[in-house]
Design a protein around this motif. Structure first.
Motif, PDB file in Angstrom:
ATOM      1  N   ASP A 155       3.164  14.059   8.240  1.00  0.00           N
ATOM      2  CA  ASP A 155       3.783  14.155   9.564  1.00  0.00           C
ATOM      3  C   ASP A 155       3.400  12.982  10.459  1.00  0.00           C
ATOM      4  O   ASP A 155       4.204  12.502  11.249  1.00  0.00           O
ATOM      5  N   ASN A 156       2.152  12.530  10.341  1.00  0.00           N
ATOM      6  CA  ASN A 156       1.664  11.455  11.216  1.00  0.00           C
ATOM      7  C   ASN A 156       1.749  10.092  10.537  1.00  0.00           C
ATOM      8  O   ASN A 156       0.877   9.251  10.696  1.00  0.00           O
ATOM      9  N   LEU A 157       2.836   9.885   9.769  1.00  0.00           N
ATOM     10  CA  LEU A 157       2.946   8.665   8.970  1.00  0.00           C
ATOM     11  C   LEU A 157       2.897   7.415   9.841  1.00  0.00           C
ATOM     12  O   LEU A 157       2.215   6.439   9.497  1.00  0.00           O
ATOM     13  N   GLU A 158       3.605   7.410  10.951  1.00  0.00           N
ATOM     14  CA  GLU A 158       3.633   6.224  11.805  1.00  0.00           C
ATOM     15  C   GLU A 158       2.236   5.877  12.299  1.00  0.00           C
ATOM     16  O   GLU A 158       1.847   4.699  12.330  1.00  0.00           O
ATOM     17  N   GLU A 159       1.480   6.893  12.647  1.00  0.00           N
ATOM     18  CA  GLU A 159       0.096   6.668  13.095  1.00  0.00           C
ATOM     19  C   GLU A 159      -0.751   6.055  11.991  1.00  0.00           C
ATOM     20  O   GLU A 159      -1.516   5.112  12.220  1.00  0.00           O
ATOM     21  N   LEU A 160      -0.584   6.570  10.765  1.00  0.00           N
ATOM     22  CA  LEU A 160      -1.345   6.042   9.636  1.00  0.00           C
ATOM     23  C   LEU A 160      -0.934   4.608   9.325  1.00  0.00           C
ATOM     24  O   LEU A 160      -1.789   3.746   9.070  1.00  0.00           O
ATOM     25  N   VAL A 161       0.365   4.329   9.338  1.00  0.00           N
ATOM     26  CA  VAL A 161       0.845   2.973   9.064  1.00  0.00           C
ATOM     27  C   VAL A 161       0.251   1.994  10.065  1.00  0.00           C
ATOM     28  O   VAL A 161      -0.235   0.910   9.699  1.00  0.00           O
ATOM     29  N   ASN A 162       0.253   2.369  11.338  1.00  0.00           N
ATOM     30  CA  ASN A 162      -0.326   1.499  12.364  1.00  0.00           C
ATOM     31  C   ASN A 162      -1.809   1.271  12.127  1.00  0.00           C
ATOM     32  O   ASN A 162      -2.317   0.152  12.288  1.00  0.00           O
ATOM     33  N   GLU A 163      -2.501   2.332  11.722  1.00  0.00           N
ATOM     34  CA  GLU A 163      -3.941   2.223  11.464  1.00  0.00           C
ATOM     35  C   GLU A 163      -4.216   1.244  10.326  1.00  0.00           C
ATOM     36  O   GLU A 163      -5.095   0.375  10.435  1.00  0.00           O
ATOM     37  N   GLY A 178      -5.287  -4.700   8.401  1.00  0.00           N
ATOM     38  CA  GLY A 178      -4.864  -5.887   7.670  1.00  0.00           C
ATOM     39  C   GLY A 178      -3.834  -5.644   6.592  1.00  0.00           C
ATOM     40  O   GLY A 178      -3.481  -6.576   5.846  1.00  0.00           O
ATOM     41  N   ALA A 179      -3.327  -4.393   6.468  1.00  0.00           N
ATOM     42  CA  ALA A 179      -2.316  -4.101   5.451  1.00  0.00           C
ATOM     43  C   ALA A 179      -1.038  -4.880   5.732  1.00  0.00           C
ATOM     44  O   ALA A 179      -0.602  -4.976   6.881  1.00  0.00           O
ATOM     45  N   THR A 180      -0.419  -5.414   4.688  1.00  0.00           N
ATOM     46  CA  THR A 180       0.830  -6.158   4.843  1.00  0.00           C
ATOM     47  C   THR A 180       2.023  -5.209   4.901  1.00  0.00           C
ATOM     48  O   THR A 180       2.856  -5.292   5.811  1.00  0.00           O
ATOM     49  N   LYS A 181       2.132  -4.315   3.912  1.00  0.00           N
ATOM     50  CA  LYS A 181       3.195  -3.326   3.872  1.00  0.00           C
ATOM     51  C   LYS A 181       2.593  -1.970   3.511  1.00  0.00           C
ATOM     52  O   LYS A 181       1.698  -1.881   2.656  1.00  0.00           O
ATOM     53  N   VAL A 182       3.105  -0.916   4.156  1.00  0.00           N
ATOM     54  CA  VAL A 182       2.652   0.450   3.876  1.00  0.00           C
ATOM     55  C   VAL A 182       3.890   1.306   3.641  1.00  0.00           C
ATOM     56  O   VAL A 182       4.778   1.395   4.497  1.00  0.00           O
ATOM     57  N   LEU A 183       3.976   1.937   2.465  1.00  0.00           N
ATOM     58  CA  LEU A 183       5.107   2.779   2.095  1.00  0.00           C
ATOM     59  C   LEU A 183       4.593   4.105   1.560  1.00  0.00           C
ATOM     60  O   LEU A 183       3.436   4.216   1.131  1.00  0.00           O
ATOM     61  N   THR A 184       5.455   5.111   1.546  1.00  0.00           N
ATOM     62  CA  THR A 184       5.098   6.375   0.912  1.00  0.00           C
ATOM     63  C   THR A 184       5.500   6.341  -0.558  1.00  0.00           C
ATOM     64  O   THR A 184       6.300   5.490  -0.987  1.00  0.00           O
ATOM     65  N   TYR A 185       4.996   7.298  -1.315  1.00  0.00           N
ATOM     66  CA  TYR A 185       5.335   7.366  -2.735  1.00  0.00           C
ATOM     67  C   TYR A 185       6.824   7.606  -2.955  1.00  0.00           C
ATOM     68  O   TYR A 185       7.364   7.264  -4.008  1.00  0.00           O
ATOM     69  N   ASN A 227       0.830  -1.204   0.000  1.00  0.00           N
ATOM     70  CA  ASN A 227       0.000   0.000   0.000  1.00  0.00           C
ATOM     71  C   ASN A 227       0.868   1.258   0.000  1.00  0.00           C
ATOM     72  O   ASN A 227       1.754   1.415   0.857  1.00  0.00           O
ATOM     73  N   PHE A 228       0.589   2.166  -0.940  1.00  0.00           N
ATOM     74  CA  PHE A 228       1.314   3.425  -1.018  1.00  0.00           C
ATOM     75  C   PHE A 228       0.431   4.591  -0.595  1.00  0.00           C
ATOM     76  O   PHE A 228      -0.752   4.662  -0.967  1.00  0.00           O
TER      77      PHE A 228
END
Length: 396
Positions: free
Chosen positions: A226-234, A239-246, A220-221
């Motif tokens: 600023d709150n990236l860690e919070e979003l990744v945890n959410e 059920g997301a396997t991997k979360v990365l930024t663009y 997931n991209f």
């Protein structure tokens, strides 16, 4: 000028609709008016009372006049006293309603049944409506299925489910890649990125949850924030396997990491709601005979794909629009999908979106009700609302 109907006659007119008479800025052209109770339903129709009606990005695009689907104008001369030449458009495409009366010739529906709309642009921002029995589907009553879930199950969850189902045959352990993974919107023609990104329509989140329920893995991209860690945890909690930024798309080490994560398995399905350079780079992660499905264009940039992906990897690119799906599928197919989604929701596998309910009281004047809706939409499109907004009308 906005359309302002005659003053509401209290104690006589008990229903209300949010309407517009011409296209324009929704925060300016929308207004409200009240109307008398509905007459008994004609044959093959039912009268319904709306429980909750979401405000979706596409609804605002329709009001602005930039969306492909167009609503049908409705006249209320007998109930509003506006005269036979006055017709308006009722806002809203999605919503949960409760059957209040059933007309002759209607089978399978009873008073108090929950129903959702399947006819596009039917006009859901109102208290009551007479609808054709063929334009609605009964919602199965299940423990754990909330009003909010039922009210938001017509557009985004089926979009997510159908994109996962209809283009590639996926098995447990297969991977899917998507951008806009926290996507607030499925709308094709939102007029600005901020508007798109602050609606909690959550197709991307529905993709994550439905994929997880099937044992699929998701890459997931999302936009840097600023709150990236919070979003990744959410997203991982969904059920997301991997979360990365663009930004990771330009990192040469991504392909090596991806091969390790997938065990060398090729990704055969990509979902795009962004367009532009981010999608071009994401498409390069797809394997042979993969399918790229586009359902939005939040960046407002064209979709540009290297010719080499088509020649050497046999890439297939599709567009998906849930409204078209409804128009092409039988009622039995529509019902099977809604039953499946309701079951996922009742089991907690597909959660209700983060939301806020805006109540429109019967004690408020039409002027007050119209102003409240316009202000909510202005705040939402201005980025002050990060949640899905649902309208709830009172007729008492």
């Amino acid at each position: 000028m906005p359309f302002f109907p005659t003053r509401r006659l209290l104690n006589e007119l008990v229903n209300r609709a949010i309407v517009y008479s011409h296209n324009g800025d929704p925060s300016k052209v929308l207004t409200a008016f009240s109307y008398r109770p509905l007459p008994p339903p004609s044959p093959n129709t039912v009268n319904v009372k709306f429980v909750l009606a979401p405000i979706n990005p596409a609804d605002l695009n329709v009001i602005e006049g930039v969306y492909p689907a167009k609503p049908t104008p409705i006249s209320y001369p007998a109930s509003s006293g506006l005269g036979s030449d006055n017709s308006v458009f009722v806002g809203g495409n999605e919503g949960l309603a409760q059957v209040t009366e059933v007309g002759q010739g209607v089978s399978g529906l009873e008073k108090n049944d929950w129903v959702i709309m399947t006819k596009p642009q039917i006009g859901t921002w109102c208290t009551t409506k007479n609808v054709g029995a063929e334009d609605i589907l009964k919602v199965p009553q299940m423990d754990g299925l909330s009003e909010v879930q039922a009210a938001t199950m017509t557009v985004n969850p089926p979009t997510a489910y159908n994109m996962l189902q209809e283009f590639v045959s996926l098995n447990e352990g297969d991977w899917v890649v998507q951008n806009g993974a926290n996507s607030a919107v499925w709308s094709l023609l939102s007029l600005n990125l901020r508007k798109s990104c602050n609606f909690a329509s959550q197709v991307g989140q529905a993709v994550i949850q439905i994929a997880a329920s099937r044992g699929l893995k998701t890459l997931n991209f999302v936009r840097p924030r600023d709150n990236l860690e919070e979003l990744v945890n959410e997203l991982q909690n969904l059920g997301a396997t991997k979360v990365l930024t663009y930004d990771a798309l330009a990192d040469k080490s991504l392909r090596k990491d991806l091969k390790e994560w997938t065990g060398g398995k090729e990704i055969r399905l990509g979902l795009n709601c962004v367009g532009g350079q981010e999608t071009t780079l994401m498409a390069r992660l797809l394997g042979n005979d993969a399918h790229l499905v586009s359902y939005g264009a939040m960046s407002k940039q064209p979709l540009s794909l290297p010719t080499s992906l088509f020649i050497f990897k046999n890439l297939t690119s599709h567009g998906f629009w849930q409204s078209r799906w409804y128009s092409q599928k039988s009622r039995d197919e529509q019902k099977r999908l809604m039953d499946l989604l309701a079951n996922l929701m009742s089991q907690g596998m597909l959660k209700a979106p983060s939301h806020e309910v805006i109540s429109i009281s019967a004690k408020e004047s039409d002027e007050e009700a119209g102003r409240k809706v316009r202000e909510v939409i202005a705040k939402t499109t201005g980025g002050q609302h990060g949640k899905k907004v649902l309208l709830k009308f009172s007729i008492d």
